[in-house]
Design a protein around this motif. Structure first.
Motif, short mmCIF file in Angstrom:
data_model
loop_
_atom_site.label_atom_id
_atom_site.label_comp_id
_atom_site.label_asym_id
_atom_site.label_seq_id
_atom_site.Cartn_x
_atom_site.Cartn_y
_atom_site.Cartn_z
N PRO A 15 -36.16 -42.33 30.42
CA PRO A 15 -37.21 -42.18 29.41
C PRO A 15 -36.62 -42.08 28.00
O PRO A 15 -35.51 -41.57 27.80
CB PRO A 15 -37.91 -40.89 29.81
CG PRO A 15 -36.89 -40.13 30.58
CD PRO A 15 -36.01 -41.16 31.25
N LYS A 16 -37.37 -42.59 27.05
CA LYS A 16 -36.93 -42.48 25.66
C LYS A 16 -37.20 -41.06 25.17
O LYS A 16 -38.31 -40.55 25.29
CB LYS A 16 -37.67 -43.49 24.78
CG LYS A 16 -37.29 -44.91 25.05
CD LYS A 16 -38.00 -45.80 24.08
CE LYS A 16 -37.57 -47.24 24.30
NZ LYS A 16 -38.22 -48.13 23.34
N THR A 17 -36.19 -40.47 24.63
CA THR A 17 -36.35 -39.11 24.12
C THR A 17 -36.19 -39.14 22.61
O THR A 17 -35.36 -39.85 22.05
CB THR A 17 -35.31 -38.17 24.73
OG1 THR A 17 -34.01 -38.66 24.42
CG2 THR A 17 -35.48 -38.07 26.23
N SER A 18 -36.98 -38.35 21.97
CA SER A 18 -36.89 -38.21 20.52
C SER A 18 -36.69 -36.74 20.19
O SER A 18 -37.17 -35.88 20.93
CB SER A 18 -38.15 -38.75 19.84
OG SER A 18 -39.26 -38.02 20.30
N PRO A 19 -36.01 -36.44 19.12
CA PRO A 19 -35.77 -35.02 18.81
C PRO A 19 -37.08 -34.32 18.42
O PRO A 19 -37.99 -34.92 17.85
CB PRO A 19 -34.81 -35.07 17.64
CG PRO A 19 -34.96 -36.43 17.06
CD PRO A 19 -35.39 -37.33 18.18
N TRP A 20 -37.14 -33.08 18.78
CA TRP A 20 -38.32 -32.28 18.50
C TRP A 20 -38.26 -31.78 17.06
O TRP A 20 -37.23 -31.27 16.62
CB TRP A 20 -38.38 -31.13 19.48
CG TRP A 20 -39.57 -30.25 19.32
CD1 TRP A 20 -39.65 -29.12 18.59
CD2 TRP A 20 -40.86 -30.49 19.87
NE1 TRP A 20 -40.91 -28.59 18.67
CE2 TRP A 20 -41.68 -29.43 19.46
CE3 TRP A 20 -41.40 -31.47 20.68
CZ2 TRP A 20 -43.02 -29.33 19.82
CZ3 TRP A 20 -42.72 -31.36 21.04
CH2 TRP A 20 -43.52 -30.31 20.60
N THR A 21 -39.36 -31.93 16.35
CA THR A 21 -39.40 -31.43 14.99
C THR A 21 -40.03 -30.04 15.01
O THR A 21 -41.19 -29.88 15.38
CB THR A 21 -40.23 -32.35 14.10
OG1 THR A 21 -41.53 -32.49 14.67
CG2 THR A 21 -39.57 -33.72 13.99
N TRP A 22 -39.24 -29.07 14.65
CA TRP A 22 -39.72 -27.70 14.65
C TRP A 22 -40.48 -27.43 13.34
O TRP A 22 -40.02 -27.76 12.27
CB TRP A 22 -38.55 -26.73 14.80
CG TRP A 22 -37.86 -26.90 16.09
CD1 TRP A 22 -36.74 -27.62 16.34
CD2 TRP A 22 -38.26 -26.37 17.35
NE1 TRP A 22 -36.40 -27.57 17.66
CE2 TRP A 22 -37.31 -26.79 18.32
CE3 TRP A 22 -39.31 -25.56 17.78
CZ2 TRP A 22 -37.41 -26.45 19.65
CZ3 TRP A 22 -39.39 -25.21 19.10
CH2 TRP A 22 -38.45 -25.66 20.03
N PRO A 23 -41.65 -26.83 13.42
CA PRO A 23 -42.45 -26.65 12.21
C PRO A 23 -41.86 -25.59 11.25
O PRO A 23 -42.21 -25.58 10.08
CB PRO A 23 -43.80 -26.21 12.74
CG PRO A 23 -43.58 -25.70 14.11
CD PRO A 23 -42.35 -26.39 14.62
N TRP A 24 -41.02 -24.70 11.70
CA TRP A 24 -40.54 -23.63 10.84
C TRP A 24 -39.19 -23.92 10.21
O TRP A 24 -38.62 -23.07 9.54
CB TRP A 24 -40.49 -22.30 11.60
CG TRP A 24 -39.67 -22.36 12.85
CD1 TRP A 24 -38.34 -22.28 12.96
CD2 TRP A 24 -40.18 -22.53 14.16
NE1 TRP A 24 -37.96 -22.38 14.26
CE2 TRP A 24 -39.08 -22.54 15.04
CE3 TRP A 24 -41.45 -22.68 14.72
CZ2 TRP A 24 -39.20 -22.68 16.41
CZ3 TRP A 24 -41.56 -22.81 16.07
CH2 TRP A 24 -40.46 -22.81 16.90
N THR A 25 -38.62 -25.11 10.46
CA THR A 25 -37.33 -25.41 9.83
C THR A 25 -37.49 -26.45 8.75
O THR A 25 -38.46 -27.12 8.60
CB THR A 25 -36.33 -25.95 10.86
OG1 THR A 25 -36.90 -27.09 11.48
CG2 THR A 25 -35.98 -24.90 11.88
#
Length: 55
Positions: A45-55
């Motif tokens: 599966p294609k994985t993309s980095p998670w964008t954290w809302p607090w950083t």
């Protein structure tokens, strides 16, 4: 107490396991499945980095 006497029960257990192992198991394993599994290619599966809302 008759439940603690292993003499008749041990023989029954050995007999039942030997019947299962020598007679029933080869008969069951000789059946071929009706639906053979398909040869599918394994896709990663294609994985993309998670964008954290607090950083």
């Amino acid at each position: 107490m008759p439940q603690l006497n292993p003499n008749p029960w041990f023989f029954i257990m050995l007999l039942s396991w030997s019947v299962f192992s020598l007679i029933l198991q080869p008969k069951l394993l000789s059946f071929t499945p009706t639906k053979l599994p398909l040869n599918k290619t394994h896709m990663t599966p294609k994985t993309s980095p998670w964008t954290w809302p607090w950083t």
